[in-house]
Write an enzyme that holds these catalytic residues in place. Sequence first.
Site, short mmCIF file in Angstrom:
data_model
loop_
_atom_site.label_atom_id
_atom_site.label_comp_id
_atom_site.label_asym_id
_atom_site.label_seq_id
_atom_site.Cartn_x
_atom_site.Cartn_y
_atom_site.Cartn_z
N ASN A 215 -14.94 9.91 -50.15
CA ASN A 215 -13.87 10.14 -49.19
C ASN A 215 -12.51 10.32 -49.85
O ASN A 215 -11.64 10.99 -49.30
CB ASN A 215 -13.80 8.96 -48.20
CG ASN A 215 -12.51 8.96 -47.41
OD1 ASN A 215 -12.33 9.76 -46.50
ND2 ASN A 215 -11.59 8.07 -47.77
N TYR B 219 -4.59 23.24 -52.07
CA TYR B 219 -5.35 22.27 -51.28
C TYR B 219 -6.62 22.93 -50.74
O TYR B 219 -7.71 22.36 -50.83
CB TYR B 219 -4.51 21.71 -50.14
CG TYR B 219 -5.30 20.77 -49.25
CD1 TYR B 219 -5.72 19.54 -49.73
CD2 TYR B 219 -5.64 21.13 -47.95
CE1 TYR B 219 -6.46 18.68 -48.94
CE2 TYR B 219 -6.38 20.28 -47.14
CZ TYR B 219 -6.79 19.06 -47.64
OH TYR B 219 -7.54 18.22 -46.85
N PHE C 166 -2.56 11.09 -43.91
CA PHE C 166 -2.69 12.36 -44.63
C PHE C 166 -1.39 13.16 -44.65
O PHE C 166 -0.90 13.58 -45.70
CB PHE C 166 -3.81 13.19 -43.97
CG PHE C 166 -4.00 14.57 -44.53
CD1 PHE C 166 -4.84 14.79 -45.59
CD2 PHE C 166 -3.33 15.65 -43.98
CE1 PHE C 166 -5.03 16.07 -46.12
CE2 PHE C 166 -3.50 16.94 -44.49
CZ PHE C 166 -4.35 17.14 -45.56
#
Length: 252
Positions: free
Chosen positions: A86, A152, A189
Amino acid sequence: MERKIALVTGATSGIGWSTALTLARMGYDLIATGRREKRLDELAKALPEGTKFLPLVFDVRNREKVFEILGTIPEDWENIQVLVNNAGNAHGMDPIQTGNLDDWDAMMDINVKGLLYVSKAIIPGMIERKNGIIINIGSIAGKEVYPNGNVYCGSKHAVDALTKGMRIDLNPYGIKVIGIHPGLVETEFSEVRFKGDTERAEKVYQGYEPLLADDIAEIVEFVVNRPRHVVLADIVVLPTAQASATLVNKES
């Protein structure tokens, strides 16, 4: 009854935190990794009574630490049946021509190389036992590319490709490999991506109902509980308001 053990990386917040709690409630003893020791201490207090817990403090991008720590876990913790990769991050929203090199390194090192390092340390035991479940937490950014998402998106496309490659390479050993690719999930995030700009981060989740970390943890629970012959190989999950990486139905 065989002891059940799960390892969750990036368990100090968000999806990792919720997944760790969910697996513990499912009866798994838990190995949780993260960079923030204090948050792992808090996680220990939140676990169901009776859960055996092994907190490991390290940064997944530190290759030497990953293999040093995971290579020396106590023998009674070695039989890891579930690995949840994760740990991940996003930094910046710059176009490619003005991107920050440190941001690029952080995303590739954590999202891609960190996943590889941890997997490399755990997979041999699963191969020896011919059993195991590997869940890689990806992103809708691994399925689509959007403006200013360049590196990303590249890192999460790599996660998607690595997940498929793992599934092929580990197929002879009966190891399940699963990719879960969430859309907008309300966690830390965006605050990380916008480098602590809380106001900007909060706006990401305004005007619609985003996914929650618990929603992803519930999917982890579902895939882990499937019969031996069933694997949900590739899962994209979005909030109802989101149709693609860039299209979100927000209230005016």
